[in-house]
Design an enzyme around this catalytic site. Structure first.
Site, short mmCIF file in Angstrom:
data_model
loop_
_atom_site.label_atom_id
_atom_site.label_comp_id
_atom_site.label_asym_id
_atom_site.label_seq_id
_atom_site.Cartn_x
_atom_site.Cartn_y
_atom_site.Cartn_z
N LYS A 295 -18.63 -25.51 -4.15
CA LYS A 295 -17.29 -25.65 -3.61
C LYS A 295 -17.46 -25.12 -2.11
CE LYS A 295 -12.64 -24.41 -4.62
NZ LYS A 295 -11.60 -23.43 -5.50
N ARG B 259 -9.84 -31.70 -16.24
CA ARG B 259 -8.67 -30.95 -15.96
C ARG B 259 -7.65 -32.14 -16.58
NH1 ARG B 259 -9.53 -29.02 -10.46
NH2 ARG B 259 -11.89 -29.01 -10.16
N ASP C 16 -3.76 -31.08 -12.13
CA ASP C 16 -5.18 -30.97 -11.49
C ASP C 16 -5.90 -29.66 -11.81
OD1 ASP C 16 -3.28 -31.13 -9.24
OD2 ASP C 16 -5.06 -30.59 -8.19
#
Ligand code: AMP
Ligand code: MG
Length: 475
Positions: A111, A182, A247
């Site tokens: 990330k 998700r 999400d």
């Protein structure tokens, strides 16, 4: 000490329209900050190798490890109730999956790894603050028994990222999740009327998370139950996610996407921290309602797979989502029975808990310290005004007497003595930005042993002038 990651990438075997394949964008001067040795061991990885030069290059995105299949996942979502047909990994890349020592498949994701086709206006990067915040908070959640994505590592990039406050040190977080599917992933395909993709995705999720589900309706039921359990656990530790967009709702039932999240200090049922949540959509006490709303969005996506007849499908899916309040109520009762040391849930117990919460609100009580103090007789000290607590206590005492005393074992497991408090997280970030990671290590070590007695300074609520009233996405 060569790094070996035994990847087996099932998501990358799904059709090309599920993602965009690309490597991370290399960074200037990667430096290790932290490697989670316990999690590495669970994943069957060598923590020392991860912390070494090759591991650091891999975790920074400067080197694609053997067997990885880096990709940015496509998804859509409702953000604050507004529909966005395409979001996707704009600053993250799934490196691949490994099967851990328990036989569980886990995603390894970077990330802050640079731009992807889903980045829109963003730079694809993360700065040190949100990376360390997610590291500490997600590991604390795990230690408290709350399902969550994990933090495997953080590396500094040696680059600066530009945010409102100017140039800030960049970092990459390595996140581990049961999966990154998700509600918004289903929505992405539903919006494109791609029923075949929804079917493939549902099969993928069933195989990974709910192998006992014999049908898509079973899958929906299982996700409803998992979300009910998750949100009940959040409420049990005073956690406010802050951005419960579809999400940011994982099918696995793990807490995901720590942005402007926070643990409450003083209890306030409608507490909001996030700077972008102006209407309090994701306030503390609205989290169950929002979870149900998110599940309704998932149900809508699954309709074509539930029954060929649309009315029948709608009825079945509606029934499934409508079980959320009961499932949540049961989970909430279990969580708070533990916190109060109740051996079984009796008729007036919900009232007993709610009366305590009301007393905490009127008496301006610290959430964590009230519950941690119940077993040890110093809960009263957590109240700015103890009168409401004193009024409640006799009812509680009578309830405990009626069962022969509190279940202290349950209480010890249900009431953390320490949480990552906002002001401490902010102080830790400030020190890290200035190059001092000692407060990060100390906070991390403390909050990952939440039932031990922490150093006194980490257990005290903020003074009014220390209080952090607002949190930011920090992306
Ligand atoms: P989140 O705040 O994690 O829910 O992110 C919402 C969306 O914004 C996702 O599609 C992210 O990938 C994207 N996003 C957030 N921060 C950045 C960034 N710095 N660069 C590119 N995309 C981003
Ligand atoms: Mg997100």
């Amino acid at each position: 000490m060569t790094l070996h990651i035994p990847f087996d990438n099932s998501y990358a075997r799904l059709p090309e329209r599920f993602y965009v394949r690309q490597p991370a964008t290399p960074v200037e001067a990667p430096q290790p900050i932290v490697v989670n040795a316990a999690l590495a061991a669970e994943l069957g990885l060598d923590a020392e190798a991860l912390a070494g030069p090759e591991g650091t290059r891999v975790l920074a995105g400067n080197q694609v490890p053997d067997g990885a299949a880096p990709l940015a996942q496509a998804y859509a979502g409702h953000q604050f109730g507004g529909w966005v047909p395409q979001l996707g990994d704009g600053r993250a890349l799934l490196l691949g999956e490994v099967v851990d020592i328990h036989g569980k498949r886990r995603d390894i994701q970077l990330k802050g790894s640079g731009r992807t086709p889903f980045s829109r206006m963003g730079d694809g990067r993360a700065w040190l603050g949100p990376v360390l915040r997610e590291y500490v908070v997600s590991e604390a959640m795990h230690a408290m028994g709350v399902p969550t994505t994990r933090a495997l590592a953080a590396v500094a990039t040696g680059e600066h990222v530009i945010r409102e406050r100017g140039g800030l040190p960049g970092a990459v977080l390595t996140r581990v999740a049961a999966s990154h599917v998700r509600v918004g992933t289903f929505q992405y395909f539903a919006a494109r009327q791609d029923v075949e993709a929804i079917r493939l995705l549902a099969d993928h999720v069933i195989a990974r998370h709910y192998p006992d589900a014999g049908s898509v309706l079973d899958l929906l039921d299982a996700v409803v139950a998992a979300q009910a359990d998750l949100v009940a656990r959040w409420l049990g530790v005073g956690f406010i996610h802050g951005v419960m967009n579809t999400d940011n709702t994982a099918l696995s039932g793990e807490t995901i996407d720590y942005g402007p999240c926070a643990f409450m200090d003083r209890f306030e049922s409608g507490k909001v921290y996030s700077s972008i949540d102006s209407y309090g959509r994701y306030a503390f006490n609205r989290q169950p309602t929002i979870a149900a709303w998110n599940l309704a969005q998932l149900a809508t996506c699954l309709l074509p797979l539930i029954d060929a007849d649309q009315d029948t499908a709608v009825e079945m899916a509606t029934n499934s989502v409508n079980r959320f309040p009961d499932a949540f109520g049961t989970a909430w009762a279990r969580v708070f029975a533990g916190k109060l040391g109740l051996r079984e849930w009796r008729e007036n117990d919900a009232e007993l808990v709610n009366d305590l919460l009301t007393a905490m609100q009127t008496g301006a009580a610290d959430f964590t310290n009230t519950f941690a103090g119940l077993a040890e007789g110093h809960a009263r000290d957590a109240f700015a005004d103890p009168d409401p607590f004193d009024a409640w206590m006799p009812v509680y005492r009578a309830r405990l007497d009626a069962q022969g005393g509190p279940d202290l074992t349950a209480m010890a497991r249900a009431n953390p003595r320490v949480i990552p408090r906002n002001h401490q997280v902010e102080t830790m970030i400030g020190a890290a930005v200035a190059g001092d990671f000692a407060p990060f290590r100390r906070l991390l070590e403390t909050v990952t042993r939440p039932y031990d007695s922490p150093a006194a300074d980490l257990a005290v609520p903020p003074e009014p002038e220390e209080e952090v009233k607002m949190t930011f996405c920090g992306t």
